[in-house]
Scaffold this motif. Sequence first.
Motif, PDB file in Angstrom:
ATOM      1  N   SER A   1      -2.935  -5.051 -13.563  1.00 54.17           N
ATOM      2  CA  SER A   1      -2.315  -3.903 -12.806  1.00 54.17           C
ATOM      3  C   SER A   1      -3.348  -3.281 -11.773  1.00 54.17           C
ATOM      4  O   SER A   1      -2.795  -2.596 -10.684  1.00 54.17           O
ATOM      5  N   ASN A   2      -4.537  -3.305 -11.912  1.00 52.22           N
ATOM      6  CA  ASN A   2      -5.357  -3.016 -10.707  1.00 52.22           C
ATOM      7  C   ASN A   2      -5.048  -3.899  -9.564  1.00 52.22           C
ATOM      8  O   ASN A   2      -5.242  -3.197  -8.336  1.00 52.22           O
ATOM      9  N   VAL A   3      -5.004  -5.079  -9.771  1.00 51.74           N
ATOM     10  CA  VAL A   3      -4.760  -5.939  -8.789  1.00 51.74           C
ATOM     11  C   VAL A   3      -3.276  -5.469  -7.944  1.00 51.74           C
ATOM     12  O   VAL A   3      -3.198  -5.524  -6.782  1.00 51.74           O
ATOM     13  N   VAL A   4      -2.511  -5.214  -8.853  1.00 49.95           N
ATOM     14  CA  VAL A   4      -1.166  -4.762  -8.130  1.00 49.95           C
ATOM     15  C   VAL A   4      -1.083  -3.686  -7.307  1.00 49.95           C
ATOM     16  O   VAL A   4      -0.587  -3.394  -6.206  1.00 49.95           O
ATOM     17  N   GLU A   5      -1.983  -2.654  -7.706  1.00 53.34           N
ATOM     18  CA  GLU A   5      -2.180  -1.446  -6.757  1.00 53.34           C
ATOM     19  C   GLU A   5      -2.869  -1.924  -5.325  1.00 53.34           C
ATOM     20  O   GLU A   5      -2.544  -1.234  -4.545  1.00 53.34           O
ATOM     21  N   SER A   6      -3.756  -2.761  -5.627  1.00 48.37           N
ATOM     22  CA  SER A   6      -4.379  -3.458  -4.234  1.00 48.37           C
ATOM     23  C   SER A   6      -3.293  -4.291  -3.507  1.00 48.37           C
ATOM     24  O   SER A   6      -3.359  -4.265  -2.177  1.00 48.37           O
ATOM     25  N   ILE A   7      -2.477  -4.886  -4.181  1.00 47.56           N
ATOM     26  CA  ILE A   7      -1.430  -5.432  -3.356  1.00 47.56           C
ATOM     27  C   ILE A   7      -0.388  -4.478  -2.829  1.00 47.56           C
ATOM     28  O   ILE A   7      -0.001  -4.728  -1.523  1.00 47.56           O
ATOM     29  N   ILE A   8       0.024  -3.384  -3.415  1.00 47.52           N
ATOM     30  CA  ILE A   8       0.611  -2.548  -2.631  1.00 47.52           C
ATOM     31  C   ILE A   8       0.239  -1.893  -1.433  1.00 47.52           C
ATOM     32  O   ILE A   8       0.567  -1.702  -0.399  1.00 47.52           O
ATOM     33  N   ALA A   9      -1.318  -1.589  -1.376  1.00 46.49           N
ATOM     34  CA  ALA A   9      -2.024  -1.289  -0.253  1.00 46.49           C
ATOM     35  C   ALA A   9      -2.093  -2.163   0.725  1.00 46.49           C
ATOM     36  O   ALA A   9      -1.948  -1.707   1.998  1.00 46.49           O
ATOM     37  N   ALA A  10      -2.236  -3.602   0.322  1.00 44.71           N
ATOM     38  CA  ALA A  10      -2.242  -4.459   1.382  1.00 44.71           C
ATOM     39  C   ALA A  10      -0.951  -4.954   1.982  1.00 44.71           C
ATOM     40  O   ALA A  10      -1.044  -5.623   2.995  1.00 44.71           O
ATOM     41  N   ALA A  11       0.108  -4.786   1.178  1.00 45.98           N
ATOM     42  CA  ALA A  11       1.397  -5.127   1.647  1.00 45.98           C
ATOM     43  C   ALA A  11       1.840  -4.553   2.935  1.00 45.98           C
ATOM     44  O   ALA A  11       1.985  -3.427   3.321  1.00 45.98           O
ATOM     45  N   SER A  12       2.633  -5.434   3.562  1.00 44.16           N
ATOM     46  CA  SER A  12       3.459  -5.027   4.725  1.00 44.16           C
ATOM     47  C   SER A  12       4.444  -4.005   4.227  1.00 44.16           C
ATOM     48  O   SER A  12       4.763  -4.031   3.333  1.00 44.16           O
ATOM     49  N   GLU A  13       4.977  -3.105   5.159  1.00 41.79           N
ATOM     50  CA  GLU A  13       6.027  -2.266   4.825  1.00 41.79           C
ATOM     51  C   GLU A  13       7.275  -2.945   4.464  1.00 41.79           C
ATOM     52  O   GLU A  13       7.965  -2.572   3.331  1.00 41.79           O
ATOM     53  N   GLU A  14       7.693  -4.302   4.972  1.00 39.03           N
ATOM     54  CA  GLU A  14       8.604  -4.871   4.341  1.00 39.03           C
ATOM     55  C   GLU A  14       8.397  -5.584   2.856  1.00 39.03           C
ATOM     56  O   GLU A  14       9.578  -5.395   2.306  1.00 39.03           O
ATOM     57  N   ASP A  15       7.224  -6.005   2.668  1.00 39.33           N
ATOM     58  CA  ASP A  15       7.048  -6.543   1.429  1.00 39.33           C
ATOM     59  C   ASP A  15       6.994  -5.412   0.622  1.00 39.33           C
ATOM     60  O   ASP A  15       7.463  -5.424  -0.780  1.00 39.33           O
ATOM     61  N   ARG A  16       6.546  -4.063   0.621  1.00 40.75           N
ATOM     62  CA  ARG A  16       6.359  -3.139  -0.150  1.00 40.75           C
ATOM     63  C   ARG A  16       7.929  -2.515  -0.459  1.00 40.75           C
ATOM     64  O   ARG A  16       8.059  -2.250  -1.624  1.00 40.75           O
ATOM     65  N   TYR A  17       8.699  -2.583   0.517  1.00 42.08           N
ATOM     66  CA  TYR A  17      10.079  -2.174   0.195  1.00 42.08           C
ATOM     67  C   TYR A  17      10.907  -3.218  -0.618  1.00 42.08           C
ATOM     68  O   TYR A  17      11.380  -2.872  -1.577  1.00 42.08           O
ATOM     69  N   HIS A  18      10.518  -4.477  -0.756  1.00 38.61           N
ATOM     70  CA  HIS A  18      11.139  -5.434  -1.581  1.00 38.61           C
ATOM     71  C   HIS A  18      10.479  -5.265  -2.991  1.00 38.61           C
ATOM     72  O   HIS A  18      11.236  -5.430  -3.970  1.00 38.61           O
ATOM     73  N   PHE A  19       9.100  -5.000  -3.145  1.00 37.86           N
ATOM     74  CA  PHE A  19       8.581  -4.669  -4.412  1.00 37.86           C
ATOM     75  C   PHE A  19       9.411  -3.393  -5.010  1.00 37.86           C
ATOM     76  O   PHE A  19       9.591  -3.558  -6.212  1.00 37.86           O
ATOM     77  N   ILE A  20       9.513  -2.422  -4.088  1.00 36.20           N
ATOM     78  CA  ILE A  20      10.179  -1.288  -5.042  1.00 36.20           C
ATOM     79  C   ILE A  20      11.649  -1.684  -5.206  1.00 36.20           C
ATOM     80  O   ILE A  20      12.149  -1.154  -6.402  1.00 36.20           O
ATOM     81  N   GLU A  21      12.096  -2.288  -4.613  1.00 38.93           N
ATOM     82  CA  GLU A  21      13.886  -2.774  -4.934  1.00 38.93           C
ATOM     83  C   GLU A  21      13.548  -3.648  -6.169  1.00 38.93           C
ATOM     84  O   GLU A  21      14.301  -3.278  -6.978  1.00 38.93           O
ATOM     85  N   GLU A  22      12.450  -4.419  -6.250  1.00 36.01           N
ATOM     86  CA  GLU A  22      12.295  -5.259  -7.445  1.00 36.01           C
ATOM     87  C   GLU A  22      12.115  -4.440  -8.876  1.00 36.01           C
ATOM     88  O   GLU A  22      12.850  -4.357  -9.690  1.00 36.01           O
ATOM     89  N   ILE A  23      11.618  -3.078  -8.578  1.00 34.14           N
ATOM     90  CA  ILE A  23      11.359  -2.464  -9.866  1.00 34.14           C
ATOM     91  C   ILE A  23      12.421  -1.514 -10.226  1.00 34.14           C
ATOM     92  O   ILE A  23      12.541  -0.804 -11.243  1.00 34.14           O
ATOM     93  N   MET A  24      13.511  -1.446  -9.398  1.00 35.97           N
ATOM     94  CA  MET A  24      14.438  -0.821  -9.599  1.00 35.97           C
ATOM     95  C   MET A  24      15.811  -1.672 -10.127  1.00 35.97           C
ATOM     96  O   MET A  24      16.961  -1.281 -10.299  1.00 35.97           O
ATOM     97  N   LEU A  25      15.707  -2.871 -10.426  1.00 34.15           N
ATOM     98  CA  LEU A  25      16.369  -3.709 -11.090  1.00 34.15           C
ATOM     99  C   LEU A  25      16.860  -3.219 -12.413  1.00 34.15           C
ATOM    100  O   LEU A  25      16.107  -2.756 -13.140  1.00 34.15           O
ATOM    101  N   GLU A  26      18.015  -3.580 -12.684  1.00 31.36           N
ATOM    102  CA  GLU A  26      18.673  -3.288 -14.261  1.00 31.36           C
ATOM    103  C   GLU A  26      18.206  -4.283 -15.140  1.00 31.36           C
ATOM    104  O   GLU A  26      17.835  -5.527 -14.776  1.00 31.36           O
ATOM    105  N   LYS A  27      18.307  -4.095 -16.423  1.00 30.24           N
ATOM    106  CA  LYS A  27      18.235  -4.725 -17.632  1.00 30.24           C
ATOM    107  C   LYS A  27      16.814  -5.588 -17.792  1.00 30.24           C
ATOM    108  O   LYS A  27      16.721  -6.706 -17.599  1.00 30.24           O
ATOM    109  N   PRO A  28      15.896  -4.892 -18.131  1.00 34.56           N
ATOM    110  CA  PRO A  28      15.778  -3.283 -18.227  1.00 34.56           C
ATOM    111  C   PRO A  28      15.342  -2.873 -16.775  1.00 34.56           C
ATOM    112  O   PRO A  28      14.908  -3.845 -15.755  1.00 34.56           O
TER     113      PRO A  28
END
Length: 375
Positions: free
Chosen positions: A261-288
């Motif tokens: 989880s600590n690495v993911v926080e670093s990934i969020i900070a290091a990611a491009s705007e495009e990658d960060r956008y896709h990551f956020i889309e990923e966590i809004m997926l359903e089921k669950p």
Amino acid sequence: MPENNVQRSPLLEEFRTRQNRGRKFELHDVLGSVVEFSSDQHGSRFIQEKLTSASDEDLQLIFDEIYPKANALMTDVFGNYVIQKLIENGTDEMRSKLVESMRNQIHSLSLSTYGCRVVQRALDYVEPEERLNIADELRDQIIPCVRDQNANHVIQKILERVSPTSQIDYIPQAFRGNVYSLAAHCYSCRVLQRIFEFCDKAQSRPLLEELLEDADRLMRDQYGNYVIQWILSKAGRNEKDRIIRLAKGNILRLSKHKFASNVVESIIAAASEEDRYHFIEEIMLEKPIAAVVMMRDQYGNYVLQRFLELAEGQQKQKLVMLIKPVLNNLKRSSSGYTKHLVAIERLLDTTTTRNNAATMTNNPSHSNAGMSSYQ
């Protein structure tokens, strides 16, 4: 009787007693007892203070008295500080003599809790050739040293102070084929980071490639995660992107892991705007819905907080609308409403306030009303 049954000379006893009564001692008062004073907690502090501002004559007198016992003082709980001060404030000749007295003992000193500090101080102050001589004594002991709680600091200091690092190529060479195990070790992981920081690309690149092959495992390792975070913070774009790609499709799994989880926080900070956008889309997926699962997870909630801080525009509003109803239900039930959820609620409230303010600013009627009132 002195504490711990330590036998002190009458002079040292007098010093310890009278110092508390305001009597001022000078160096000439303790000549002949400098070694004993150096091994005493209060006496050592006194000698250190005097060495900082001693005249050349007094400095030489102290050195001449200490030098025959220098090796014993190097590993002494209080004496090592006096030796360090002599290295800092002494002449080049004094430093050379002290380093010469350490010859063939660098390994044992590096393993010592106090001796390792003296070796590090020497590496800071001695001439380049003397640094190489110190380093060379550890040439055949690199792996044991980087795994040792004391000696690893000496290896780090060698990497920092020896330039060019081609002169100490045996250090990165020792890591080849061992990167995963050394990156996952509580002490050698620090040395590996120093190699990436100070060694040239020809030395560090093979180790970096070896590390990236095991990046997924190291993300989830208690110590390896720090090395991966270092890469995300300091390495080139290509190396960062290789780690970022590993997280795609795995954000929820990694976010719920204590270390990853600590690495993911670093990934969020290091990611491009495009990658960060896709990551956020990923966590809004359903089921669950991953964002909801993360919100209630003891580690994932911190990752979600970072996403809320960095999300923008409509995507941020969508994420807030997804989380807020669940958060309100948890709050009403009061079951499992932790301090982490309180932190998330504050972020949501801040986002709502900013959105309302933006709406008012962009609404002409509100703008005109404000101007009329001002006039």
